[in-house]
Design a protein around this motif. Structure first.
Motif, PDB file in Angstrom:
ATOM      1  N   GLY A   1       0.568   7.857  -5.817  1.00  0.00           N
ATOM      2  CA  GLY A   1      -0.790   8.342  -6.019  1.00  0.00           C
ATOM      3  C   GLY A   1      -0.978   9.792  -5.644  1.00  0.00           C
ATOM      4  O   GLY A   1      -0.110  10.431  -5.052  1.00  0.00           O
ATOM      5  N   THR A   2      -2.114  10.308  -6.011  1.00  0.00           N
ATOM      6  CA  THR A   2      -2.534  11.648  -5.648  1.00  0.00           C
ATOM      7  C   THR A   2      -3.826  11.524  -4.859  1.00  0.00           C
ATOM      8  O   THR A   2      -4.790  10.927  -5.343  1.00  0.00           O
ATOM      9  CB  THR A   2      -2.781  12.516  -6.906  1.00  0.00           C
ATOM     10  N   GLU A   3      -3.830  12.066  -3.662  1.00  0.00           N
ATOM     11  CA  GLU A   3      -5.018  11.970  -2.824  1.00  0.00           C
ATOM     12  C   GLU A   3      -6.153  12.780  -3.444  1.00  0.00           C
ATOM     13  O   GLU A   3      -5.955  13.906  -3.897  1.00  0.00           O
ATOM     14  CB  GLU A   3      -4.718  12.486  -1.420  1.00  0.00           C
TER      15      GLU A   3
ATOM     16  N   LEU B   1       6.791   6.266 -11.409  1.00  0.00           N
ATOM     17  CA  LEU B   1       6.163   4.985 -11.071  1.00  0.00           C
ATOM     18  C   LEU B   1       7.121   3.828 -11.322  1.00  0.00           C
ATOM     19  O   LEU B   1       7.254   2.934 -10.490  1.00  0.00           O
ATOM     20  CB  LEU B   1       4.881   4.783 -11.876  1.00  0.00           C
TER      21      LEU B   1
ATOM     22  N   PHE C   1       1.269   2.758  -3.453  1.00  0.00           N
ATOM     23  CA  PHE C   1       0.173   3.623  -3.882  1.00  0.00           C
ATOM     24  C   PHE C   1       0.252   4.983  -3.197  1.00  0.00           C
ATOM     25  O   PHE C   1      -0.055   6.009  -3.801  1.00  0.00           O
ATOM     26  CB  PHE C   1      -1.177   2.958  -3.602  1.00  0.00           C
ATOM     27  N   GLU C   2       0.678   4.998  -1.944  1.00  0.00           N
ATOM     28  CA  GLU C   2       0.821   6.261  -1.227  1.00  0.00           C
ATOM     29  C   GLU C   2       1.912   7.125  -1.857  1.00  0.00           C
ATOM     30  O   GLU C   2       1.777   8.346  -1.928  1.00  0.00           O
ATOM     31  CB  GLU C   2       1.137   6.004   0.244  1.00  0.00           C
TER      32      GLU C   2
ATOM     33  N   GLU D   1       0.833  -1.211   0.000  1.00  0.00           N
ATOM     34  CA  GLU D   1       0.000   0.000   0.000  1.00  0.00           C
ATOM     35  C   GLU D   1       0.865   1.256   0.000  1.00  0.00           C
ATOM     36  O   GLU D   1       0.461   2.319  -0.472  1.00  0.00           O
ATOM     37  CB  GLU D   1      -0.975   0.009   1.181  1.00  0.00           C
TER      38      GLU D   1
ATOM     39  N   LYS E   1      -9.975  12.771 -13.255  1.00  0.00           N
ATOM     40  CA  LYS E   1      -8.754  13.157 -13.964  1.00  0.00           C
ATOM     41  C   LYS E   1      -8.919  12.681 -15.400  1.00  0.00           C
ATOM     42  O   LYS E   1      -9.106  11.498 -15.647  1.00  0.00           O
ATOM     43  CB  LYS E   1      -7.526  12.526 -13.323  1.00  0.00           C
TER      44      LYS E   1
ATOM     45  N   GLU F   1       5.528  11.355 -14.574  1.00  0.00           N
ATOM     46  CA  GLU F   1       4.776  10.493 -13.647  1.00  0.00           C
ATOM     47  C   GLU F   1       5.024   9.019 -13.941  1.00  0.00           C
ATOM     48  O   GLU F   1       5.171   8.211 -13.023  1.00  0.00           O
ATOM     49  CB  GLU F   1       3.276  10.800 -13.730  1.00  0.00           C
TER      50      GLU F   1
END
Length: 71
Positions: A36-38, A58, A32-33, A29, A46, A54
């Protein structure tokens, strides 16, 4: 999804979707933190694809989690 299985997710609709991902054992997880974008307003979609920067980020971060991104 079992380990070492190639998979992907894609929304084939024009609607906003929610995805619930359960990760076990814990740890991934954090991937993803990091990448990712909260999102605070789930009604905002989006519409653009990830930028080259980006995508590069990744690819770099995923290696730390033992994830291979196949492009």
């Amino acid at each position: 999804i079992p380990p070492n299985v190639i998979h992907s997710f894609k929304n084939h609709t024009d609607s906003i979707v929610r995805v619930l991902i359960i990760i076990a054992p814990p740890g991934m997880e954090k991937l993803f933190e990091e990448v990712g974008t909260e999102v605070f307003d789930i009604n905002i979609a989006k519409t653009s694809s990830p930028s080259d920067e980006e995508k590069k980020r990744l690819l770099e971060i995923s290696k730390r989690y033992g994830v291979e991104i196949i492009v």
